[in-house]
Design an enzyme around this catalytic site. Structure first.
Site, PDB file in Angstrom:
ATOM      1  CD  GLU A   5       0.308   5.480   4.513  1.00 25.40           C
ATOM      2  OE1 GLU A   5       0.925   5.156   3.476  1.00 25.40           O
ATOM      3  OE2 GLU A   5       0.817   6.132   5.420  1.00 25.40           O
ATOM      4  CE  LYS A  48       2.617   3.366   6.411  1.00 27.03           C
ATOM      5  NZ  LYS A  48       3.973   3.243   5.861  1.00 27.03           N
TER       6      LYS A  48
END
Ligand code: 13P
Length: 341
Positions: free
Chosen positions: A177, A222
């Site tokens: 992420e 992500k």
């Protein structure tokens, strides 16, 4: 149940489902509870998360995995079962946030580097034994005319890649992420600047992942969407969707099985609309879905308000939002579906 990384990732990316990010740290969940005037205690955090994980319709039909904070992974529900067991019983995969937070980066004023690599191998073994089959590590990159710097992008990407390698060694799918902040300081950047920064960040992140021998087939990305700063929001749904897809197509190899967006401070409806618009522009090389925290939880938290008598209302609010996000993951969400509910 099979334990191959590719198969865990495929379960997480089941068509029409997405991830619930319920991994707020103790400091962050306190901020969320402050909005409903509720004190954050081990029990109130348990009650809230138990409500979400036992929302039957949402968990069975729309949620493929839940990202937990360490406390929750080892916490018991009021009936004595582990909270993680409730998630598994609903057919979803439990995951765990393993970074220890974004810390000020030495010699890089205004920037952070995410920490948590020390001792991570041992912690991952413990989390795997407790049932976690995927993990999350978030890097945070603020946007201005001059930030993020190359040095901060590089350091964060390197840490993400080291983390991802350790996860794969442990049989855990890493969610990588790299968040380009929409609501960071100063927060008034244009969508064009967001596109530039997101492209550079993803490019460097995938270089580092390759250098650390991370298997692309066994990870999930992500990212944040390409969007203008929170204090300058004006780009249309169409523009956000087009620019985000353009950057992802330029930077994310087709070997990556799935991309699950964070919501990053977008309203619930914005986050739903953007995801739906992108999926409607398919076919795409990867599954494109949600891994929302605030955009899945805000309405449920408000409906619950910390009161036991509102648990059913909280579950209904969560199921509604999860259903809207599920439709968005199929590119089939329409604004009037919000009113219909
Ligand atoms: P938001 O969707 O609220 O940004 O949270 C997602 C997340 O997991 C951030 O790390």
């Amino acid at each position: 149940m099979s334990e191959r990384l590719e198969e865990i990732a495929a379960r997480m990316m089941t068509a029409g489902k997405g991830l619930l990010a319920a991994d707020e740290s103790t400091a962050t969940i306190k901020k969320r509870f402050d909005t409903i005037g509720l004190e954050s205690t081990e029990t109130s955090r348990r009650d809230y998360r138990q409500m979400l994980f036992s929302a039957e319709e949402a968990m069975r039909d729309f949620i493929s995995g839940v990202i937990l904070y360490e406390e929750t992974l080892f916490q018991k529900a009021s009936d004595g079962r582990q909270l993680a067991e409730i998630i598994v019983a609903a057919g979803a995969v439990p995951g765990i946030k393993v970074d220890t937070g974004a810390k000020p980066m030495a010699l890089f004023p205004g920037e952070t580097v995410t920490e948590g690599l020390d001792g991570l191998r041992d912690r991952l073994a413990k989390y795997h034994a407790a049932g976690a089959r995927f993990a999350k590590w978030r890097a945070a990159l603020p946007v201005s005319d001059t930030l993020p710097s190359f040095g901060a992008i590089k350091a964060n990407a390197h840490a993400l890649a080291r983390y991802a390698a350790l996860c794969q060694e442990a049989g855990i799918v890493p969610i990588v992420e790299p968040e380009v902040l929409m609501d960071g300081v100063p927060g008034n950047h244009s969508i064009k600047r967001s596109e530039e920064v997101t492209e550079e960040t993803l490019r460097i992140t995938f270089e580092e992942l390759a250098d650390q021998r991370v298997s692309l087939e066994g990870m999930i990305l992500k990212p944040s969407m390409v969007i203008d700063g929170k204090k300058a929001r004006k780009a249309s749904v169409q523009e956000v969707a087009e620019r985000t897809l353009r950057v992802l197509k330029r930077t994310v190899p087709a070997a990556v099985p799935g991309i699950a967006f964070l919501s990053g401070g977008q309203t619930t409806e914005e986050a739903t609309a953007h995801l739906s618009a992108m999926n409607a522009m398919g076919p795409l090389p990867w599954t494109l879905t949600f891994s929302y925290g605030r955009a899945l939880q805000t309405e449920a938290l408000e409906a619950w308000g910390g009161r036991p008598e509102n648990i059913a209302a909280g579950k209904r609010a969560f199921s509604h939002r999860a259903k809207m996000c599920s439709l968005a993951a199929r590119g089939q969400w329409k604004k009037d579906m919000e009113k219909a509910a």
